[in-house]
Design an enzyme around this catalytic site. Structure first.
Site, PDB file in Angstrom:
ATOM      1  N   HIS A 226      -7.297  -7.831  -0.612  1.00 39.55           N
ATOM      2  CA  HIS A 226      -7.503  -6.470  -0.124  1.00 39.55           C
ATOM      3  C   HIS A 226      -8.817  -6.425   0.653  1.00 39.55           C
ATOM      4  CE1 HIS A 226      -6.182  -2.273  -0.481  1.00 39.55           C
ATOM      5  NE2 HIS A 226      -7.470  -1.945  -0.506  1.00 39.55           N
TER       6      HIS A 226
ATOM      7  N   GLU B  17      -2.767   1.285  -4.928  1.00 41.56           N
ATOM      8  CA  GLU B  17      -4.111   1.856  -5.049  1.00 41.56           C
ATOM      9  C   GLU B  17      -4.265   3.195  -4.328  1.00 41.56           C
ATOM     10  OE1 GLU B  17      -7.437   0.809  -3.024  1.00 41.56           O
ATOM     11  OE2 GLU B  17      -6.375   0.769  -1.116  1.00 41.56           O
ATOM     12  N   ASN B  18      -3.317   3.533  -3.435  1.00 42.74           N
ATOM     13  CA  ASN B  18      -3.360   4.817  -2.732  1.00 42.74           C
ATOM     14  C   ASN B  18      -2.237   5.756  -3.151  1.00 42.74           C
ATOM     15  OD1 ASN B  18      -4.202   2.727  -0.095  1.00 42.74           O
ATOM     16  ND2 ASN B  18      -5.601   4.338  -0.727  1.00 42.74           N
TER      17      ASN B  18
ATOM     18  N   ASP C 244       0.787  -1.240   0.000  1.00 46.94           N
ATOM     19  CA  ASP C 244       0.000   0.000   0.000  1.00 46.94           C
ATOM     20  C   ASP C 244       0.822   1.296   0.000  1.00 46.94           C
ATOM     21  OD1 ASP C 244      -2.988  -0.550   0.126  1.00 46.94           O
ATOM     22  OD2 ASP C 244      -2.278  -1.920   1.659  1.00 46.94           O
TER      23      ASP C 244
ATOM     24  N   HIS D 235      -3.521  -0.810   6.261  1.00 45.74           N
ATOM     25  CA  HIS D 235      -2.308   0.013   6.403  1.00 45.74           C
ATOM     26  C   HIS D 235      -1.597  -0.208   7.736  1.00 45.74           C
ATOM     27  CE1 HIS D 235      -3.533   3.216   3.162  1.00 45.74           C
ATOM     28  NE2 HIS D 235      -3.766   1.964   2.785  1.00 45.74           N
TER      29      HIS D 235
ATOM     30  N   ASN E  21      -9.857  -1.077  -3.332  1.00 47.80           N
ATOM     31  CA  ASN E  21     -11.114  -0.344  -3.457  1.00 47.80           C
ATOM     32  C   ASN E  21     -10.936   1.060  -4.027  1.00 47.80           C
ATOM     33  OD1 ASN E  21      -9.881  -0.102  -0.721  1.00 47.80           O
ATOM     34  ND2 ASN E  21     -11.477   1.434  -0.417  1.00 47.80           N
ATOM     35  N   HIS E  22      -9.700   1.576  -4.079  1.00 53.12           N
ATOM     36  CA  HIS E  22      -9.459   2.890  -4.683  1.00 53.12           C
ATOM     37  C   HIS E  22      -8.928   2.794  -6.116  1.00 53.12           C
ATOM     38  CE1 HIS E  22     -10.488   5.085  -1.127  1.00 53.12           C
ATOM     39  NE2 HIS E  22      -9.552   4.495  -0.402  1.00 53.12           N
TER      40      HIS E  22
ATOM     41  N   HIS F 194      -4.863  -3.291   2.763  1.00 56.31           N
ATOM     42  CA  HIS F 194      -5.977  -2.355   2.941  1.00 56.31           C
ATOM     43  C   HIS F 194      -5.964  -1.598   4.259  1.00 56.31           C
ATOM     44  CE1 HIS F 194      -9.823  -0.355   2.652  1.00 56.31           C
ATOM     45  NE2 HIS F 194     -10.265  -0.984   3.725  1.00 56.31           N
TER      46      HIS F 194
END
Length: 271
Positions: free
Chosen positions: A156, A43-44, A12, A183, A71-72, A181
């Protein structure tokens, strides 16, 4: 390559702080572990939500082989057209049919005749109610196993129970299940009885002087006031979280799993 397949997973990546740290710190870590295959969850990476083509290229420049999401993955619509063309840029496979991108891929391992399957799935507990990750995993494995038994899963998910249930269900069917996810790095890295390497959450690569990568003040106000707050990425106390794994190519079983946090946390009181 050696008799073991060495995989390094970068967890992440959060915002520019995480990217800058990675570009500075990962090359010597990469040299230390000498992985045969590198996977990174991004994704972040773009302003805390989503990814863009420039970041994808920056990760490829660091010798990352495959980029996973969550999800992002769909937060920045400008990446959609590119997601349709790059089979090394994954997003969770169990989003409904019709969404851009790939949920799994089968890739050649450099300097060898090995192939590795990488599967990206997303949980549903406390998350968007998308398709079932368990049956989606079954479907993907039927196809991946036609070419390779070595399979890495980025699962995730929010709920630790869902991640662990998936790992137990797929123990011996895949080489590794690494959770992402939340973190927050968990201290439960282990090899399950049938040979699957498992970690509930690999943590994040980004600012730990934060609330899971976000500005502390705005995050606290979100909970105190119960209203949306400006989404702002923090920028201090940057650390890289990852996982190093070794896989037996003959059996596809994990023989070693090692969480990596750099710099390590100092657990000694300063008072």
């Amino acid at each position: 390559m050696s008799k073991k397949l060495k995989i390094f997973f970068i967890s992440d990546i959060v915002g520019e702080s995480g990217l800058n740290l990675l570009e500075t710190m990962f090359p010597p870590i990469r040299d230390k572990y000498s992985p045969d295959f590198i996977i990174a969850n991004a994704e972040n990476s773009h302003e805390g939500r989503g990814v863009n083509r420039s970041i994808v290229q920056r990760l490829y420049d660091l010798d990352v082989d495959v980029i996973t999401g969550g999800n992002h993955s769909f937060d920045k619509w400008k990446i959609f057209s590119y997601m349709k063309t790059d089979e090394k840029l994954l997003r969770p496979m169990n989003y409904p049919k019709g969404n851009a991108g790939y949920g799994y891929g089968i890739y050649s391992v450099k300097d060898s005749d090995l192939k590795i399957g990488v599967l990206n799935l997303q949980g549903r507990t406390f998350m968007p109610q998308i398709d079932d990750p368990f049956s989606t995993g079954d479907w993907a494995l039927e196809r991946i196993k036609q070419e390779t038994d070595i399979v890495f899963v980025d699962f995730h998910a929010e709920a630790t129970a869902e991640k662990l249930a998936f790992a137990w269900d797929f123990d011996g069917k895949v080489s590794a299940v690494i959770g992402t996810h939340t973190h927050i790095p968990t201290n439960d890295a282990r090899i399950l009885p049938k040979g699957t390497g498992y970690l509930t959450d690999a943590g994040m690569t980004g600012p730990f002087d934060s609330v899971i990568g976000m500005n502390k003040k705005t995050s606290i106000n979100r909970f105190r006031l119960g209203t949306p707050q400006r989404y702002q990425v923090a920028d201090k106390d940057n650390r890289m979280c990852g996982v190093y794994l070794e896989i037996d190519p003959g059996t596809a079983k994990c023989t070693h799993i090692e969480p990596v946090i750099f710099p390590e946390f100092n657990n000694t009181s300063t008072s």
